[in-house]
Design a protein around this motif. Structure first.
Motif, short mmCIF file in Angstrom:
data_model
loop_
_atom_site.label_atom_id
_atom_site.label_comp_id
_atom_site.label_asym_id
_atom_site.label_seq_id
_atom_site.Cartn_x
_atom_site.Cartn_y
_atom_site.Cartn_z
N GLN A 252 -33.82 -10.78 -1.31
CA GLN A 252 -35.27 -10.71 -1.23
C GLN A 252 -35.85 -10.97 -2.62
O GLN A 252 -35.42 -10.35 -3.59
N GLU B 50 -31.41 -13.26 5.32
CA GLU B 50 -30.32 -12.35 5.67
C GLU B 50 -29.31 -13.05 6.56
O GLU B 50 -29.67 -13.98 7.31
N ASP C 157 -35.25 -5.14 18.37
CA ASP C 157 -35.20 -6.61 18.38
C ASP C 157 -35.30 -7.11 19.81
O ASP C 157 -34.67 -6.57 20.73
N GLU D 256 -31.43 -14.96 9.40
CA GLU D 256 -32.85 -14.62 9.47
C GLU D 256 -33.54 -15.00 8.17
O GLU D 256 -32.99 -14.80 7.08
N ALA D 257 -34.75 -15.55 8.29
CA ALA D 257 -35.62 -15.79 7.14
C ALA D 257 -36.97 -15.16 7.44
O ALA D 257 -37.45 -15.23 8.58
N TYR D 258 -37.58 -14.53 6.44
CA TYR D 258 -38.85 -13.85 6.68
C TYR D 258 -39.74 -13.89 5.43
O TYR D 258 -39.27 -14.09 4.30
N TYR D 259 -41.03 -13.72 5.68
CA TYR D 259 -42.02 -13.64 4.59
C TYR D 259 -42.86 -12.40 4.84
O TYR D 259 -43.39 -12.21 5.94
N VAL D 260 -42.99 -11.57 3.82
CA VAL D 260 -43.77 -10.34 3.91
C VAL D 260 -45.05 -10.51 3.10
O VAL D 260 -45.01 -10.75 1.88
N LYS E 26 -45.34 -9.12 8.43
CA LYS E 26 -44.06 -9.79 8.29
C LYS E 26 -43.93 -10.92 9.31
O LYS E 26 -44.08 -10.69 10.51
N SER F 18 -41.22 -13.65 10.75
CA SER F 18 -39.76 -13.74 10.74
C SER F 18 -39.25 -14.73 11.78
O SER F 18 -39.84 -14.89 12.85
N ILE G 133 -35.37 -15.66 13.55
CA ILE G 133 -33.97 -15.24 13.65
C ILE G 133 -33.23 -16.20 14.58
O ILE G 133 -33.73 -16.54 15.66
#
Length: 220
Positions: free
Chosen positions: A112, A123, A140, A154-158, A168, A170, A172
């Motif tokens: 992160q 992740e 989930d 998984e890729a995510y932006y907060v 968030k 995300s 997956i």
């Protein structure tokens, strides 16, 4: 499924087409024990970059008992049984196919980093054939990603709205290798073997899937 599993009840149900029938399968025996051990490591740098890694092992110790969907890490052996009135024959699970102890393992890593208006993270986790962690309670949409027998990315932006709220986004991707992710019951089969007909599964089988989601988190 009443016609398949409870034909006598099914015949009576046809007399009440608008009545809502509910049935529940009550557990009746202990199918075994599960041992779990894990190691988690995390580190955050001065520039607020966070990395983490986790490795764990699960051990399934079946008792030899089995229910409708199998024993602990093994399938059930069914025998034909005559109904009390002698009018029907149905299949009854009488024992597990074996009592072999099975070990599974899982790995989970992530990164992160600070990003405009918040943080960006990636992740990855992998579970082996007999991997059975205690993460079934996660919300989930496709089941706990950490319980997957196979690969998950998984890729995510907060987006940090303030210190008490964030959004968030995300995505997956699940790539299943074995059946039964999230459940220790029954013998895990290779997905490709089920697809080509050399193995069977009593439950629906998913080869791969993806999930895109947005969540809002507030602290108060």
């Amino acid at each position: 499924y009443a016609a398949l599993f409870a034909p006598t009840l099914y015949a009576d149900m046809q007399k009440f087409p608008t009545f809502n029938f509910n049935t529940r399968y009550t557990p009746s025996s202990v199918i075994g024990d599960i041992n779990l051990v894990g190691l988690n490591i995390a580190h955050t740098t001065e520039s607020e970059v966070t990395v983490f890694a986790s490795a764990a092992m699960t051990q399934l110790v079946p008792s030899g008992n089995a229910g409708m969907f199998g024993g602990l890490g093994t399938d059930a052996v069914f025998e034909a049984v005559l109904s009390a009135d002698g009018s029907e024959i149905y299949m009854l699970p009488v024992r597990a196919e074996n009592t072999d102890t099975q070990e599974g393992y899982g790995v989970y890593v992530g990164l992160q980093v600070p990003a405009p208006m918040g943080k960006f993270g990636v992740e990855y986790n992998y579970g082996s054939q007999y991997w059975s962690p205690f993460t079934q309670a996660q919300d989930d949409a496709l089941g706990s990603k950490l319980a997957t027998r196979g690969h998950v990315g998984e890729a995510y932006y907060v987006f940090e709205m303030n210190k008490n709220a964030f959004i968030k986004l995300s995505g997956i991707y699940y790539d299943y290798e074995y059946t039964g992710s999230g459940s220790p019951v029954g013998e895990p089969k290779k997905i490709e073997d089920v697809q080509n007909g050399t193995e069977f599964s009593l439950m629906p089988v998913v080869d791969s899937a993806w999930d895109a989601n947005v969540s809002f988190t507030f602290s108060f």
